[in-house]
Each structure stands twice: as structure tokens, then as C-alpha cells.
Scaffold this motif. Structure first.
Motif, PDB file in Angstrom:
ATOM      1  N   ARG A 174       0.828  -1.201   0.000  1.00  0.00           N
ATOM      2  CA  ARG A 174       0.000   0.000   0.000  1.00  0.00           C
ATOM      3  C   ARG A 174       0.866   1.256   0.000  1.00  0.00           C
ATOM      4  O   ARG A 174       0.540   2.253  -0.653  1.00  0.00           O
ATOM      5  CB  ARG A 174      -0.942  -0.006   1.210  1.00  0.00           C
ATOM      6  CG  ARG A 174      -2.031  -1.071   1.113  1.00  0.00           C
ATOM      7  CD  ARG A 174      -2.952  -1.080   2.319  1.00  0.00           C
ATOM      8  NE  ARG A 174      -3.938  -2.147   2.194  1.00  0.00           N
ATOM      9  CZ  ARG A 174      -5.085  -2.040   1.532  1.00  0.00           C
ATOM     10  NH1 ARG A 174      -5.409  -0.896   0.934  1.00  0.00           N
ATOM     11  NH2 ARG A 174      -5.923  -3.064   1.469  1.00  0.00           N
ATOM     12  N   LEU A 177       2.045   1.821  -3.593  1.00  0.00           N
ATOM     13  CA  LEU A 177       0.997   2.354  -4.465  1.00  0.00           C
ATOM     14  C   LEU A 177       0.650   3.796  -4.113  1.00  0.00           C
ATOM     15  O   LEU A 177       0.369   4.607  -5.003  1.00  0.00           O
ATOM     16  CB  LEU A 177      -0.253   1.476  -4.394  1.00  0.00           C
ATOM     17  CG  LEU A 177      -0.090   0.040  -4.910  1.00  0.00           C
ATOM     18  CD1 LEU A 177      -1.435  -0.660  -4.959  1.00  0.00           C
ATOM     19  CD2 LEU A 177       0.569   0.006  -6.285  1.00  0.00           C
ATOM     20  N   ASP A 178       0.691   4.136  -2.830  1.00  0.00           N
ATOM     21  CA  ASP A 178       0.426   5.518  -2.422  1.00  0.00           C
ATOM     22  C   ASP A 178       1.484   6.464  -2.994  1.00  0.00           C
ATOM     23  O   ASP A 178       1.169   7.574  -3.442  1.00  0.00           O
ATOM     24  CB  ASP A 178       0.396   5.631  -0.898  1.00  0.00           C
ATOM     25  CG  ASP A 178      -0.857   5.006  -0.291  1.00  0.00           C
ATOM     26  OD1 ASP A 178      -1.849   4.825  -1.023  1.00  0.00           O
ATOM     27  OD2 ASP A 178      -0.830   4.689   0.915  1.00  0.00           O
ATOM     28  N   ALA A 181       1.032   6.735  -6.850  1.00  0.00           N
ATOM     29  CA  ALA A 181      -0.187   7.446  -7.245  1.00  0.00           C
ATOM     30  C   ALA A 181       0.025   8.946  -7.376  1.00  0.00           C
ATOM     31  O   ALA A 181      -0.784   9.642  -7.993  1.00  0.00           O
ATOM     32  CB  ALA A 181      -1.308   7.158  -6.251  1.00  0.00           C
ATOM     33  N   ARG A 188       4.139   6.829 -13.688  1.00  0.00           N
ATOM     34  CA  ARG A 188       3.537   5.846 -12.791  1.00  0.00           C
ATOM     35  C   ARG A 188       3.507   4.460 -13.443  1.00  0.00           C
ATOM     36  O   ARG A 188       3.820   3.449 -12.802  1.00  0.00           O
ATOM     37  CB  ARG A 188       2.115   6.280 -12.418  1.00  0.00           C
ATOM     38  CG  ARG A 188       1.436   5.344 -11.434  1.00  0.00           C
ATOM     39  CD  ARG A 188       0.109   5.925 -10.959  1.00  0.00           C
ATOM     40  NE  ARG A 188      -0.851   6.045 -12.035  1.00  0.00           N
ATOM     41  CZ  ARG A 188      -1.414   7.192 -12.429  1.00  0.00           C
ATOM     42  NH1 ARG A 188      -1.103   8.330 -11.837  1.00  0.00           N
ATOM     43  NH2 ARG A 188      -2.304   7.205 -13.415  1.00  0.00           N
ATOM     44  N   THR A 192       5.574   1.349 -12.014  1.00  0.00           N
ATOM     45  CA  THR A 192       4.796   0.171 -11.606  1.00  0.00           C
ATOM     46  C   THR A 192       5.370  -1.085 -12.261  1.00  0.00           C
ATOM     47  O   THR A 192       5.473  -2.137 -11.623  1.00  0.00           O
ATOM     48  CB  THR A 192       3.314   0.338 -11.998  1.00  0.00           C
ATOM     49  OG1 THR A 192       2.785   1.494 -11.354  1.00  0.00           O
ATOM     50  CG2 THR A 192       2.500  -0.878 -11.571  1.00  0.00           C
ATOM     51  N   MET A 211      -4.161  -3.165  -6.791  1.00  0.00           N
ATOM     52  CA  MET A 211      -4.321  -2.097  -7.788  1.00  0.00           C
ATOM     53  C   MET A 211      -5.716  -2.102  -8.398  1.00  0.00           C
ATOM     54  O   MET A 211      -6.222  -1.064  -8.814  1.00  0.00           O
ATOM     55  CB  MET A 211      -3.265  -2.238  -8.889  1.00  0.00           C
ATOM     56  CG  MET A 211      -1.874  -1.805  -8.470  1.00  0.00           C
ATOM     57  SD  MET A 211      -0.700  -1.783  -9.843  1.00  0.00           S
ATOM     58  CE  MET A 211      -0.316  -3.507  -9.995  1.00  0.00           C
ATOM     59  N   THR A 215      -9.907   1.344  -4.043  1.00  0.00           N
ATOM     60  CA  THR A 215      -9.012   2.400  -3.548  1.00  0.00           C
ATOM     61  C   THR A 215      -8.055   2.885  -4.624  1.00  0.00           C
ATOM     62  O   THR A 215      -7.756   4.075  -4.724  1.00  0.00           O
ATOM     63  CB  THR A 215      -8.214   1.896  -2.335  1.00  0.00           C
ATOM     64  OG1 THR A 215      -9.115   1.461  -1.323  1.00  0.00           O
ATOM     65  CG2 THR A 215      -7.318   3.003  -1.778  1.00  0.00           C
ATOM     66  N   TYR A 216      -7.556   1.965  -5.453  1.00  0.00           N
ATOM     67  CA  TYR A 216      -6.491   2.310  -6.395  1.00  0.00           C
ATOM     68  C   TYR A 216      -6.881   2.148  -7.863  1.00  0.00           C
ATOM     69  O   TYR A 216      -6.109   2.530  -8.745  1.00  0.00           O
ATOM     70  CB  TYR A 216      -5.253   1.432  -6.123  1.00  0.00           C
ATOM     71  CG  TYR A 216      -4.657   1.633  -4.753  1.00  0.00           C
ATOM     72  CD1 TYR A 216      -3.887   2.755  -4.473  1.00  0.00           C
ATOM     73  CD2 TYR A 216      -4.872   0.714  -3.739  1.00  0.00           C
ATOM     74  CE1 TYR A 216      -3.337   2.951  -3.221  1.00  0.00           C
ATOM     75  CE2 TYR A 216      -4.323   0.898  -2.479  1.00  0.00           C
ATOM     76  CZ  TYR A 216      -3.562   2.018  -2.223  1.00  0.00           C
ATOM     77  OH  TYR A 216      -3.022   2.211  -0.981  1.00  0.00           O
ATOM     78  N   ARG A 217      -8.047   1.608  -8.132  1.00  0.00           N
ATOM     79  CA  ARG A 217      -8.403   1.251  -9.504  1.00  0.00           C
ATOM     80  C   ARG A 217      -8.264   2.408 -10.482  1.00  0.00           C
ATOM     81  O   ARG A 217      -7.659   2.266 -11.550  1.00  0.00           O
ATOM     82  CB  ARG A 217      -9.838   0.712  -9.555  1.00  0.00           C
ATOM     83  CG  ARG A 217     -10.256   0.289 -10.951  1.00  0.00           C
ATOM     84  CD  ARG A 217     -11.670  -0.275 -10.978  1.00  0.00           C
ATOM     85  NE  ARG A 217     -12.056  -0.572 -12.346  1.00  0.00           N
ATOM     86  CZ  ARG A 217     -11.740  -1.682 -12.987  1.00  0.00           C
ATOM     87  NH1 ARG A 217     -11.035  -2.614 -12.383  1.00  0.00           N
ATOM     88  NH2 ARG A 217     -12.117  -1.865 -14.236  1.00  0.00           N
ATOM     89  N   ASP A 219      -6.406   4.967 -10.460  1.00  0.00           N
ATOM     90  CA  ASP A 219      -5.024   5.379 -10.694  1.00  0.00           C
ATOM     91  C   ASP A 219      -4.233   4.360 -11.502  1.00  0.00           C
ATOM     92  O   ASP A 219      -3.355   4.733 -12.287  1.00  0.00           O
ATOM     93  CB  ASP A 219      -4.294   5.584  -9.352  1.00  0.00           C
ATOM     94  CG  ASP A 219      -4.737   6.851  -8.640  1.00  0.00           C
ATOM     95  OD1 ASP A 219      -5.011   7.838  -9.335  1.00  0.00           O
ATOM     96  OD2 ASP A 219      -4.820   6.841  -7.400  1.00  0.00           O
ATOM     97  N   PHE A 220      -4.537   3.051 -11.315  1.00  0.00           N
ATOM     98  CA  PHE A 220      -3.630   2.040 -11.844  1.00  0.00           C
ATOM     99  C   PHE A 220      -4.181   1.154 -12.945  1.00  0.00           C
ATOM    100  O   PHE A 220      -3.440   0.749 -13.836  1.00  0.00           O
ATOM    101  CB  PHE A 220      -3.128   1.148 -10.692  1.00  0.00           C
ATOM    102  CG  PHE A 220      -2.151   1.838  -9.797  1.00  0.00           C
ATOM    103  CD1 PHE A 220      -0.808   1.891 -10.122  1.00  0.00           C
ATOM    104  CD2 PHE A 220      -2.583   2.467  -8.638  1.00  0.00           C
ATOM    105  CE1 PHE A 220       0.093   2.545  -9.303  1.00  0.00           C
ATOM    106  CE2 PHE A 220      -1.686   3.120  -7.817  1.00  0.00           C
ATOM    107  CZ  PHE A 220      -0.343   3.168  -8.149  1.00  0.00           C
TER     108      PHE A 220
END
Length: 284
Positions: A174, A177-178, A181, A188, A192, A211, A215-217, A219-220
Motif C-alpha cells: 500500500r 501504491l500511495d 499514485a 507511474r 509500476t 491495484m 481504492t487504487y483502480r 489510478d492504476f
């Protein structure tokens, strides 16, 4: 052909040259005051052969006019004797070319590689021995340290590459990924890819599942889909170049495979079909 493992730390330096300064914190090396950083020519060849080409050279400049040349080598395995013997020459030529002190930093991908790289290189001249500064799993700077805020994403990826960061831990995944982001989409996506390459199969699967979570979808996931398209375009381009009889040098092959810009890859592909030279394809 240079591997992703070799090229990834160098790409981090090219994107954010201040990483070179962060790697020297705590080594006892006197850094220029409030230094700015710029990538310099890595060709350390003198007027006469042989050629000495370092992986990367960064020039740090202080507000007081002080300067420091930082030579960075990326090692995924123990250096061969010929490479080790060249390292003192890199330092000597860099300090001559830039008219300032020069230091050698080696980024090692494992503890065994780090141990091999730390060995002192004796030149035979009294008092002239080189002890490389080695960054590896044991001492990669902490990317969560506020002092490294300007290079936090790069240090985070580097910690994954040197395995200083345990990606089997959910907290660490996490954190990665933070940090990623905060970057623009192209950077990115590239970073990644480096982290995924460094992770074990289990850690990579857990990272990709994270990812894809709510929470992250945003962005990634789009970036990963774009990355997949870019990798396909890159490999297709290389097949076309080979079929047309072009000898693609290693540095260009690495550049093509690391590109995340599908529009650029498609433009190169259009040219590759009809061009009569590599320059006609890749000289924008």
C-alpha cells in the motif's frame, strides 16, 4: 541486451537526478549545499582508448558553487574483474572532466552482489585504492523519511528493486501504491512495471489485486491496460525492424521496450514499414 533489472535504477536517476544525492546521505561524503542535480554525459572516455562508459553520471551543484560528480553503476550480479578494474578510472576521469571531486555509487540487486561490489579495489599505487559506495538491501535509504520527500517515489521503487522493501507485506504494498499514485500517468506506469518485475510471483499477484481494488483502480488499472498495449506495440515494432533487416542496437531496443507511449510506438511503426534507415524512424 541490458535487462530491466539493470536499467530500472538508471531510469530512476534519469527521471529524478536528485536521487544521486539521497544515496550519499550518511556515507560521509560532503554534498554541495542545497544541491541541484543534472544528468551528465556518462561517456568517461579520454582522448585515447580504451573507452570508459559508466552507467550514469550525475553532477550535483551547490548554491555556493561547489560541485560533486556522482558515478552510478547498476549491478544485478557480481562485477567481472575487467569491470572492477575500470571503476577507479571512472572516478579519475570524471573528476578531471568536471574539475571537481567524484564518487562511485554501486546499486546492488542482492546482498551477495553488494558484498562482491564492496570489495576494495587496489590499483597498485601506494594509497590509491577505491572502496565503492554500495547501496543494496542492507542500506537503501528509507523512502518514508521526510528528508527524502523530493525523491520518495524513486526511493520507493529502488527499495523494491534492491529487495530492501518486503512486498509480501500488505502495508508495504500500500505504501508503494500511495507513492506511485502521486506521479503522472506515464511515469507511474513505468515505475509500476519496475516494481512488478522486482516482486515475487505471490507478491506481484497481491499487488495487482490491490491495484484493481476500489481504492487504487482509477489510478492504476487504466495504466496497466495501457502498459499491456504498449508492450505489444513495442514487440511488434521490433519484429518489423528485424524482418526489414535493421540491426537494432541494445540501447535502442531497451528504449523501445521501456516506452509506455502507445501513440509514439504507433508513429515509429508507421515509419518502420517504409523507412530506409533507423535514423529516419527514430530521429524526431
Amino acid at each position: 541486451m541490458p535487462s530491466i533489472r539493470h536499467e530500472a535504477p538508471l531510469e530512476l536517476l534519469r527521471h529524478n537526478p536528485l536521487l544521486a544525492a539521497a544515496l550519499l546521505v550518511g556515507t560521509g561524503i560532503q554534498l554541495p549545499v542545497e544541491a541541484t542535480a543534472a544528468v551528465s554525459d556518462s561517456n568517461l572516455t579520454t582522448c585515447n582508448p580504451p573507452e570508459f562508459r559508466a552507467d550514469a553520471v550525475t553532477l550535483l551543484r551547490g548554491i555556493d558553487g561547489s560541485r560533486l560528480a556522482v558515478i552510478t553503476e547498476s549491478q544485478s550480479a557480481a562485477p567481472k574483474p575487467r569491470k572492477r578494474r575500470a571503476w577507479p578510472a571512472y572516478v579519475a576521469v570524471a573528476q578531471s572532466q568536471h574539475n571537481c571531486d567524484a564518487v562511485l555509487v554501486v546499486i546492488a540487486a542482492s546482498r551477495a552482489t553488494a558484498r562482491a561490489c564492496r570489495r576494495t579495489i587496489h590499483t597498485g599505487h601506494p594509497g590509491f585504492s577505491l572502496a565503492p559506495i554500495v547501496i543494496g538491501p542492507h542500506n537503501t535509504p528509507d523512502p518514508t523519511n521526510p528528508a527524502f520527500a523530493s525523491v520518495a517515489p524513486e526511493l520507493t521503487v529502488l527499495a523494491a528493486l534492491t529487495h530492501a522493501l518486503d512486498l509480501t507485506e500488505d502495508t508495504n504494498r500500500r505504501m508503494v501504491l500511495d507513492k506511485l499514485a502521486t506521479l503522472d500517468r506515464e511515469t507511474r506506469t513505468t515505475y509500476t512495471r519496475f516494481v512488478q518485475h522486482a516482486a515475487t510471483n505471490a507478491a506481484r499477484k497481491a499487488l495487482e489485486e490491490l491495484m484493481a481494488s476500489p481504492t487504487y483502480r482509477d489510478d492504476f488499472v487504466d495504466g496497466l491496460l495501457e502498459q499491456g498495449r504498449a508492450e505489444g506495440e513495442a514487440r511488434s515494432l521490433l519484429r518489423v525492424l528485424t524482418a526489414r533487416g535493421f540491426a537494432v542496437p541494445d540501447h535502442l531496443r531497451t528504449h523501445i521496450l521501456s516506452s509506455a507511449d502507445t501513440a509514439q510506438l504507433e508513429a515509429w511503426m508507421d515509419k518502420a514499414v517504409v523507412a530506409d534507415s533507423l535514423d529516419a524512424i527514430f530521429d524526431n
